[in-house]
Scaffold this motif. Structure first.
Motif, mmCIF file in Angstrom:
data_model
loop_
_atom_site.group_PDB
_atom_site.id
_atom_site.type_symbol
_atom_site.label_atom_id
_atom_site.label_comp_id
_atom_site.label_asym_id
_atom_site.label_seq_id
_atom_site.Cartn_x
_atom_site.Cartn_y
_atom_site.Cartn_z
ATOM 1 N N UNK A 1 0.872 -1.373 0.162
ATOM 2 C CA UNK A 1 0.223 -0.152 -0.089
ATOM 3 C C UNK A 1 1.192 1.447 -0.059
ATOM 4 N N UNK A 2 2.109 1.335 0.843
ATOM 5 C CA UNK A 2 2.810 2.564 0.895
ATOM 6 C C UNK A 2 3.466 2.603 -0.394
ATOM 7 N N UNK A 3 4.047 1.620 -1.001
ATOM 8 C CA UNK A 3 4.964 1.679 -2.397
ATOM 9 C C UNK A 3 3.854 2.301 -3.293
ATOM 10 N N UNK A 4 2.636 1.805 -3.525
ATOM 11 C CA UNK A 4 1.818 2.453 -4.594
ATOM 12 C C UNK A 4 1.498 3.718 -4.114
ATOM 13 N N UNK A 5 1.399 4.100 -2.922
ATOM 14 C CA UNK A 5 1.041 5.545 -2.504
ATOM 15 C C UNK A 5 2.057 6.429 -3.130
ATOM 16 N N UNK A 6 3.256 5.943 -2.743
ATOM 17 C CA UNK A 6 4.376 6.801 -3.378
ATOM 18 C C UNK A 6 4.614 6.771 -4.800
ATOM 19 N N UNK A 7 4.191 5.586 -5.519
ATOM 20 C CA UNK A 7 4.310 5.648 -6.953
ATOM 21 C C UNK A 7 3.508 6.812 -7.502
ATOM 22 N N UNK B 1 4.331 10.499 -9.376
ATOM 23 C CA UNK B 1 3.443 10.490 -10.975
ATOM 24 C C UNK B 1 4.328 9.503 -11.971
ATOM 25 N N UNK B 2 4.397 8.264 -11.328
ATOM 26 C CA UNK B 2 4.889 7.288 -11.996
ATOM 27 C C UNK B 2 4.073 6.215 -12.638
ATOM 28 N N UNK B 3 4.333 5.305 -13.520
ATOM 29 C CA UNK B 3 3.415 4.536 -13.830
ATOM 30 C C UNK B 3 3.454 2.983 -13.487
ATOM 31 N N UNK B 4 4.474 2.854 -12.615
ATOM 32 C CA UNK B 4 4.532 1.255 -12.239
ATOM 33 C C UNK B 4 5.712 1.416 -10.854
#
Length: 289
Positions: free
Chosen positions: A51-57, A61-64
């Motif tokens: 969850x935290x990694x996706x929040x930072x992605x 403003x990164x795609x993956x």
């Protein structure tokens, strides 16, 4: 037979599903961080770290996740932002007041018998609970013979803790917590208000040592009479949780006290037989051997 072999080939060419691919990306990201920067998140609970990694992605403003990995490995400032995201501070002054009241009643009498007191706040975040402890010890006449070691892996949080500056809007809740925790004075005597912030009195910091320490990778650095580690290990998997409990058991003096968070326990670890409960409700344990 030929049709079966063809179907098998088509299945293998399909590769991993989306969830498997996501887990591979996370594993590669965390391995890269560990090898390049020395921070080890590989044994954090997967659901929480994901969850935290996706929040930072999304924040970058990164795609993956793979794109985040590339940026983190080549841009240290991006890495530092990610570290802050992975160790989001959640704390407050006298959090769970009943715990601090019980600490006054059951642990302080033990500390009075010691000529010198060492307390470790492991995962101290932005320092609110550290200052809470300093206030409590000062009110109980124990602060002059105490040293509080406040550690965290998040340097940005540590810097705020060192400064002792917090939002004035939080003081109403903090005052309520303080009084419920057995506070003996007006809470406002411990800080000075300035604009939209407050700064806690310098004499509360004189016996506090702030330092970086990573529970996943760093070793014991002293012997302590009390270790506070509250709501930190809920983000760890079983392997890392057991490792940290081993570190704490090694770091506590004989009859030392371990204080955990409301959702944490020493049960189902390899170290549960090292302790006896001082208060089961508030998760306060005393080292028994």
């Amino acid at each position: 037979m030929a049709a079966t072999e063809q179907g098998s080939d088509e299945l293998s060419l399909a590769g991993p599903n989306k969830n498997e691919l996501e887990n591979i990306e996370i594993e590669l990201l965390l391995t890269g961080i560990h090898r390049l920067y020395g921070y080890d998140f590989r044994n954090y609970a997967l659901s929480s770290i994901k969850r935290r990694i996706w929040h930072h992605v999304h924040a970058e403003n990164l795609p993956s996740i793979s794109a985040l990995q590339e940026k983190v490995l080549h841009d240290r400032t991006c890495f530092e932002r990610l570290i802050y995201s992975l160790s989001i501070p959640v704390t407050e002054m006298f959090r769970d007041p009943g715990l601090f009241l019980t600490f006054r009643q059951k642990v302080v009498p033990l500390l009075r018998t010691y000529p010198y007191i060492r307390i470790w706040h492991a995962g101290c975040s932005t320092g609110e609970e550290v200052y809470s402890m300093a206030i409590l010890l000062q009110e109980e006449g124990l602060y002059e013979k105490a040293r509080i070691y406040a550690t965290d892996m998040n340097n940005r949080s540590l810097q705020q803790a060192k400064e002792g500056v917090y939002e004035i809007s939080k003081m109403k809740q903090y005052t309520k917590n303080y009084l419920e925790a057995g506070g003996k004075h007006a809470f406002s005597k411990y800080y000075t208000a300035k604009y939209n912030s407050v700064i806690f009195q310098p004499d509360l910091r004189k016996n506090i040592i702030f330092a970086e320490h990573n529970l996943a990778t760093d070793t014991s650095f002293n012997e302590f009479n009390v270790i506070f580690c509250r709501n930190v290990m809920i983000y760890f998997n079983d392997e890392l949780r057991d490792h940290v409990h081993g570190l704490f058991c090694e770091s506590l003096s004989r009859f030392g006290v371990l204080v955990l968070g409301a959702k944490e326990s020493i049960h189902f670890t390899g170290y549960s037989d090292c302790y006896e409960p001082l208060d089961r409700v508030e998760k306060i344990y005393r080292k028994a051997k």
